[in-house]
Design an enzyme around this catalytic site. Structure first.
Site, mmCIF file in Angstrom:
data_model
loop_
_atom_site.group_PDB
_atom_site.id
_atom_site.type_symbol
_atom_site.label_atom_id
_atom_site.label_comp_id
_atom_site.label_asym_id
_atom_site.label_seq_id
_atom_site.Cartn_x
_atom_site.Cartn_y
_atom_site.Cartn_z
ATOM 1 N N ASN A 59 9.913 -1.782 -15.550
ATOM 2 C CA ASN A 59 9.888 -1.388 -14.145
ATOM 3 C C ASN A 59 8.763 -2.167 -13.464
ATOM 4 O O ASN A 59 7.800 -2.558 -14.109
ATOM 5 C CB ASN A 59 9.557 0.098 -14.014
ATOM 6 C CG ASN A 59 10.734 0.992 -14.309
ATOM 7 O OD1 ASN A 59 11.665 0.595 -14.995
ATOM 8 N ND2 ASN A 59 10.672 2.210 -13.806
ATOM 9 N N ARG A 60 8.880 -2.322 -12.162
ATOM 10 C CA ARG A 60 7.814 -2.946 -11.392
ATOM 11 C C ARG A 60 6.649 -1.956 -11.296
ATOM 12 O O ARG A 60 6.840 -0.824 -10.871
ATOM 13 C CB ARG A 60 8.350 -3.188 -9.982
ATOM 14 C CG ARG A 60 8.055 -4.511 -9.432
ATOM 15 C CD ARG A 60 8.569 -4.564 -8.007
ATOM 16 N NE ARG A 60 9.824 -5.294 -7.887
ATOM 17 C CZ ARG A 60 9.920 -6.624 -7.952
ATOM 18 N NH1 ARG A 60 8.854 -7.362 -8.157
ATOM 19 N NH2 ARG A 60 11.076 -7.218 -7.809
#
Ligand code: CTP
Length: 226
Positions: A59-60
């Site tokens: 995930n960012r």
């Protein structure tokens, strides 16, 4: 001077901060030490789920929000354990940091760090990992064929903690949403069994910035912090 003398005369074993890297062997006067004697467990950053030795799913997440919360909790006098995914950030003073890569490593580190008075799950844990991790780098074969990538679900660290006999008295989850932020946060609060959700509107505040606005969502109220 009298207060310092009194503190120095206290037995060292009674100090709940003993053993923390930046507090060990010192007496620290904490005018704002409202969290003195509490253990706060924090997760931060992304997790990396390997596909092969050079590729991963993630995930960012910069980790900044979780690290800032860890710094604030330590500054308020708490013993802080910070379980950090792969990020490029310095450890805040006085914080015990455990570095992990994957969601399963993060789940294990959280379990090992218990018991805690409060847990603040800021990490952007990858919901899925590759069902199989290749031992050697997957190569293109020149035909244009794309390798299949089967996924499997990761353990939900927050929901597992909520259901555990060692559930901290205060359990806080985070949400990053692009739309219907408060409605999604209220549903997440119920689904995960935590006490608060701190909801970030990532459409309004791009991820990785130094400032953000959050909605603090409880079972009965929404408090928006500009
Ligand atoms: N979380 C966790 N373990 C996971 C996934 C999420 O502990 N495997 C925690 C995060 O640290 C955060 C909250 O749960 O506190 C965020 O949940 P999120 O992933 O947004 O929830 P989901 O139920 O996966 O919902 P969505 O469909 O929005 O992704």
């Amino acid at each position: 001077a009298a207060e310092i003398a009194r503190l120095l005369a206290q037995p060292r074993g009674a100090d709940p901060l003993a053993g923390q890297p930046d507090f060990a062997g010192t007496v620290r006067l904490q005018p704002r030490a409202s969290l003195h004697g509490k253990h706060i467990l924090i997760t931060a950053g992304p997790t990396h789920e390997p596909i092969d030795p050079v590729r991963y799913i993630a995930n960012r997440s910069s980790g900044k929000q979780g690290f800032a919360i860890a710094a604030a909790a330590a500054d308020a006098g708490a013993k802080v354990t910070l379980v950090a995914g792969p990020v490029n950030l310095p450890t805040p003073p006085g914080v015990i940091r455990i570095d992990v890569e994957s969601a399963r490593e993060m789940a294990a580190a959280v379990e090992t760090a218990l018991p805690a008075d409060a847990a603040i799950m800021v990490a952007a844990v990858a919901d899925w990992r590759a069902a199989e991790t290749a031992a050697i780098k997957i190569k293109k074969d020149g035909s244009g064929a794309v390798p299949p990538l089967a996924l499997t679900e990761n353990p939900d660290i927050l929901a597992t903690l909520a259901a555990s006999p060692q559930r901290p008295r205060l359990l806080i989850g985070f949400a990053a949403e692009t739309n219907d932020v408060i409605a999604h946060a209220q549903a997440k609060l119920m689904r995960k069994g935590c006490d608060w959700i701190i909801a970030n509107d990532v459409a309004a505040d791009p991820m990785g910035g130094d400032a953000n606005r959050v909605h603090l969502v409880t079972a009965t109220a929404v408090d928006s912090w500009e």
